[in-house]
Design a protein around this motif. Structure first.
Motif, PDB file in Angstrom:
ATOM      1  N   SER B 274       0.837  -1.194   0.000  1.00 37.43           N
ATOM      2  CA  SER B 274       0.000   0.000   0.000  1.00 37.43           C
ATOM      3  C   SER B 274       0.869   1.240   0.000  1.00 37.43           C
ATOM      4  O   SER B 274       2.000   1.226   0.472  1.00 37.43           O
ATOM      5  N   MET B 275       0.289   2.289  -0.489  1.00 37.43           N
ATOM      6  CA  MET B 275       0.984   3.572  -0.452  1.00 37.43           C
ATOM      7  C   MET B 275      -0.054   4.658  -0.229  1.00 37.43           C
ATOM      8  O   MET B 275      -1.157   4.599  -0.777  1.00 37.43           O
ATOM      9  N   SER B 276       0.287   5.609   0.603  1.00 32.32           N
ATOM     10  CA  SER B 276      -0.672   6.683   0.848  1.00 32.32           C
ATOM     11  C   SER B 276       0.074   7.971   1.166  1.00 32.32           C
ATOM     12  O   SER B 276       1.249   7.962   1.522  1.00 32.32           O
ATOM     13  N   VAL B 277      -0.636   9.062   1.029  1.00 32.94           N
ATOM     14  CA  VAL B 277      -0.076  10.356   1.388  1.00 32.94           C
ATOM     15  C   VAL B 277      -1.072  11.067   2.295  1.00 32.94           C
ATOM     16  O   VAL B 277      -2.288  10.913   2.135  1.00 32.94           O
ATOM     17  N   GLN B 278      -0.558  11.769   3.282  1.00 31.09           N
ATOM     18  CA  GLN B 278      -1.443  12.512   4.175  1.00 31.09           C
ATOM     19  C   GLN B 278      -0.975  13.949   4.262  1.00 31.09           C
ATOM     20  O   GLN B 278       0.217  14.235   4.453  1.00 31.09           O
ATOM     21  N   LEU B 279      -1.915  14.849   4.094  1.00 30.44           N
ATOM     22  CA  LEU B 279      -1.610  16.270   4.158  1.00 30.44           C
ATOM     23  C   LEU B 279      -2.413  16.892   5.288  1.00 30.44           C
ATOM     24  O   LEU B 279      -3.591  16.566   5.474  1.00 30.44           O
ATOM     25  N   THR B 280      -1.788  17.769   6.024  1.00 27.34           N
ATOM     26  CA  THR B 280      -2.461  18.359   7.176  1.00 27.34           C
ATOM     27  C   THR B 280      -2.223  19.858   7.201  1.00 27.34           C
ATOM     28  O   THR B 280      -1.084  20.316   7.051  1.00 27.34           O
ATOM     29  N   TYR B 281      -3.284  20.582   7.395  1.00 28.10           N
ATOM     30  CA  TYR B 281      -3.179  22.028   7.549  1.00 28.10           C
ATOM     31  C   TYR B 281      -3.521  22.379   8.993  1.00 28.10           C
ATOM     32  O   TYR B 281      -4.552  21.955   9.512  1.00 28.10           O
TER      33      TYR B 281
END
Lengths: 538, 350
Positions: B274-281
């Motif tokens: 699996s591969m994922s990206v997480q972005l947080t502001y």
């Protein structure tokens, strides 16, 4: 000069608060493990008590077949009493008679209420005096798959507990008014392996919550403060509110004296995760003899929390008036005298050790109807000889105390020596096998105190003592087993006047707390415990 | 042999088999990729990033999706329990700048190298309250070491409670949606109640509540997933912490917006990736001091990429290992994770 006295007194108060932490740590060590242990004088290393084998010898889990759970309860009554009396040869502090001026002289202190440390809340006094305080002591389960040599266990228990609370006007409130010291193990995954018919081994990791909370009223029966009180009398502070030497020197901002309260100390520290490990071994060469040993690692902890001191109006008023005068202001600058702030508060961190513990013992079925157990316990209390406390800001009392003890104190840290020594205890127990379902038990453990001579105090009021116990084990049904016990302990200590600089020295240079300077102290502690635990299959 | 097991498991389609494998694989995927909440400093940003592993992440999303291959709802069945253990290690190293500027003049300047190792053991427990409603809690046990400052801390982290609700039954071939909310407590050691020079924190220091939605869609042999959430962080008052020459009295951490997305691919019946990206502001954090002054840490973004490998070690147990890389300053330099279900007879769902 008086400033160093003030700093010294306050430093002493802190010392005592932390001394109690260690003193109790030993006093309560393994006091309440399991009804079987309590009934057999804690001589159960070779005869582990049900699922609390998790605590006394992890190898003992191998004896628990299938899937089992256990739950234990205790009803406890503890009474801490102390008597403060003027010695025959009399007592005075800078010419002021103790009997006349000290309200604690010839009085008795008695603490019967309990106190707890509740995570997230802090020190909580139990609501009222009750004949017995009831509480769960342990819970756990074990799983041994059929035919497997491995047994897995887990549980939660109170590893160390001590707590009491005194009334607001109790004369003993100057050496710990309310206190709770506890170490609660909430997660203890443990595995035991049956190597062969004769040998079992086990090991586990314990996750514990460790906390200490205390409050204490502060006073300063010290010669230096005696001087201050005498000067206030000479100035006529009581009658006339005017300062006769103002603006050069002002001493009438508030009344001070050897037996005048100067404030209340509050302290709470905790660590929510204190890991340690244990391992144990059991050797059963014959069906009538077993040898066991266990070691628990202890932990070097970093506790964090808060410390606060609320000064009385008299105390802060006195120092404010001193600082408002010319000579006082100069003296303050030179000697870091207190400025008279009403309250001090700081976040603190401290290094403390939960001691390592080793025990070994045998269990021998000497007659078909009689099993004898003996144990020897070692607790590394010497590891608690020093305690290092760090403050996140400069406190006035530390500044003042630094002048007196520069090697121990900086404006933001304290290094305290506690009079600790390693402890060895012996325990014996006898189990009478009345029938296939009923065992009767009796035992005693000789418990030694960890405080060295000359360091006695009321903060951890348990000294050398014998813990006596009786009990029974009963097979309620094929699946359910019940253990019960009644045990009791009495401990007393005479601390003659001027024999311990942790409580009643009256010399000018003592650095440790001595709120009962010049008084004879006799202290007595009683504990009665009734416990039950139920183990069954699931 | 694989096919035999496959049949025993009652999964007759290749898709089902692949799905089951990926389910557990993604357990470790979303760990430590989370909202940066206060932005007060890099340090606090890290706190935020490391502590909110309870957020609805890719692991839960995929678990839900794949369970849906057999059930109408992809959450736990009513009355069932599950217990999981996970371990996560992350490392952060940087140079910290402590600067105070008053009227254009530098009053205080300090540059400190930092190297922090975080070890988090966490246990999560879920209970199927209804077929489409699952409640769960997560208890992290945190150990931290700062090898530059020679500090360490052990403590319980912030315990959190999560509710997941799937409004509509899942129809294979369509997109599945789950709504979730999380309440995070402040049981950990607060970064605002310690001696900042001598202690490390294990929690955020404030309560927060988050809500969001996650979606996923199966495109055999790939599963796509994504989620978005908004977190409200409660203001902390009555603090008394030394910060330079001032005392910190109040912290208003602002809100946090986070989103994640990725895919899973089944390589075989026993291995999936699996591969994922997480972005947080993170909104700006306001610190208020005893002298009436305020300091605001500007809003910031953080991002992290995570890859994980799911390996079947027995018929009922799939172990996940993961590795993640921080994309921004506020994220950990890298992290390594491991997770597995705990199955004590009768306690856990198999």
């Amino acid at each position: 000069m008086r400033a160093t006295g003030a700093g010294k007194r306050l430093l002493g108060a802190i010392v005592l608060a932390f001394v109690s932490m260690g003193a109790f740590g030993q006093a309560e060590f393994q006091l309440l493990v399991h009804p079987k242990a309590s009934a057999l004088g804690n001589a159960v290393t070779a005869d582990p008590p049900g699922i609390m084998a998790l605590r006394r010898n992890p190898a003992g889990l191998s004896r628990l077949e299938g899937r089992q759970w256990e739950f234990g309860l205790v009803a406890a009554r503890t009474v801490f009493e102390a008597e403060f009396s003027v010695p025959d040869e009399g007592c005075d502090i800078f010419g002021m008679e103790c009997a006349e001026h000290d309200p604690a002289a010839n009085s008795k202190s008695r603490a019967t209420r309990g106190a707890l440390f509740v995570p997230g809340v802090g020190l909580v006094k139990l609501p009222k005096e009750a004949p017995f305080d009831g509480a769960p002591t342990h819970a756990g389960f074990s799983v041994q798959p059929p035919g497997s040599k491995l047994t897995f266990g887990n549980g939660a228990w109170m590893e160390v507990y001590a707590g009491f609370s005194k009334d607001d006007d109790d004369p003993g409130r100057y050496q710990i008014k309310d206190v709770a010291l506890q170490r609660f193990t909430y997660f203890a995954p443990t595995v035991a392996y049956q190597v062969n018919d004769n040998w079992s081994i086990g090991a586990g990791i314990n996750f514990s919550h460790h906390a200490f909370g205390a409050t204490q009223d502060l006073r300063t029966p010290n010669m230096l403060v005696g001087v201050g009180a005498t000067l206030q009398d000479a100035f006529g502070c009581d009658e006339e509110k005017n300062e006769p030497l103002a603006p050069w020197l002002a001493l009438c901002g508030g009344k001070i004296g050897p037996w005048q309260d100067i404030g209340v100390l509050e302290l709470e520290v905790e660590e929510t995760l204190s890991p340690s490990y244990r391992f144990g071994v059991l050797w059963e060469p014959t069906d009538w003899f077993t040898w066991g040993a266990q070691y628990s690692s202890g932990d070097d902890m970093s506790l964090s929390g808060e410390l606060g001191i609320d000064y009385t109006e008299d105390w802060s008023g006195f120092w404010q008036s001193v600082n408002s005068s010319v000579l006082g202001a100069i003296g303050s600058a030179i000697l870091s005298l207190p400025s008279g702030i009403p309250k001090e508060q700081a976040n603190i961190s401290l290094q403390e050790t939960h001691p390592q513990h080793f025990s070994t013992g045998i269990s021998a079925r000497v007659l078909p109807w009689l099993t004898i157990n003996t144990d020897v316990d070692y607790v590394d209390m010497n590891s608690q000889e020093f305690i290092d406390i760090k403050f996140d800001r400069e406190l006035e009392f530390l500044n003042a105390a630094r002048i007196l003890a520069p090697e121990q104190v900086t404006p933001t840290s304290l290094r305290l020596e506690r009079n600790k020594k390693d402890v060895w205890s012996l325990g014996y127990g006898a189990e009478f096998h009345v029938s296939s379902r009923l065992d009767l038990r009796a035992g005693v453990q000789h418990r030694n105190n960890a405080i060295r001579k000359g360091g006695e105090n009321l903060s951890g009021p348990l000294w050398d003592a014998n813990l006596y116990g009786v009990g029974l084990g009963y097979e309620w049904s094929q699946n359910t087993h019940i253990d019960m016990h009644a045990s009791w302990l009495k401990s007393s200590k005479k601390i003659p006047a001027d024999s311990s600089c942790s409580i009643n020295c009256d010399n000018i240079t003592n650095i440790v707390d001595n709120p009962y300077a010049g008084l004879d102290v006799y202290a007595e502690t009683h504990a009665q415990l009734l416990g039950i635990s139920v183990r069954s299959r699931f | 042999m694989r096919h035999k097991k496959h049949k025993e498991a009652g999964l007759n389609q290749p898709l089902g088999c692949a799905l089951i494998l990926i389910i557990a694989m993604v357990f470790a995927m979303a760990t430590s990729v989370h909202a940066q909440e206060n932005g007060a400093s890099v340090d606090e940003a890290r706190e935020a990033l490391s502590k909110q592993e309870d957020d609805e992440g890719s692991e839960e999303q995929l678990e839900e999706v794949f369970q849906a291959a057999e059930q109408n709802y992809s959450l736990l069945e009513a009355g069932r329990h599950s217990l999981n253990y996970s371990f996560n290690y992350s490392y952060s190293g940087d140079q910290r700048l402590d600067l105070e500027v008053v009227n254009g003049q530098v009053r205080n300047l300090d540059v400190t190298p930092s190297a922090t190792h975080n070890f988090t053991n966490s246990f999560s427990y879920d209970f199927g309250f209804k077929d489409n409603l699952t409640i769960g809690t997560r208890i992290p046990l945190v150990s931290k070491f700062d090898t530059q400052e020679e500090l360490n801390a052990n403590g319980v982290g912030d315990i959190s409670v999560t509710t997941r609700w799937q409004p509509n039954p899942h129809v294979p071939g369509t997109m599945s949606t789950t709504l979730f909310s999380t309440l995070s407590t402040k049981t950990g050691v607060s970064p605002f109640e310690i001696d900042v020079n001598r202690q490390l924190s294990t929690g955020s220091g404030y309560y927060s509540i988050a809500g969001g939605a996650s979606v996923s869609k199966v495109l055999d042999p790939v599963v796509l997933f994504g989620s978005g959430s908004l977190r409200y962080n409660h203001t902390v008052k009555d603090l008394n912490q030394v910060r330079g020459a001032r005392l910190l009295e109040e912290v208003d951490p602002g809100f946090t917006l986070s989103s994640s997305g990725g895919f899973s691919y089944s390589l075989s019946y026993d291995i999936s990736l699996s591969m994922s990206v997480q972005l947080t502001y993170s909104d700006e954090t306001v610190l208020r001091f005893n002298d009436g002054t305020e300091a605001a840490a500007s809003d910031q973004m953080s991002g992290l990429i995570n890859m994980s490998l799911g390996t079947r070690v027995s018929d009922t147990t799939i172990v996940n290992t993961s590795v993640g890389f921080g994309l921004t300053r506020g994220a950990p330099d890298f992290s390594v994770g491991f997770s597995m279900p705990i199955n004590i007879s009768g306690l856990s769902e198999s």
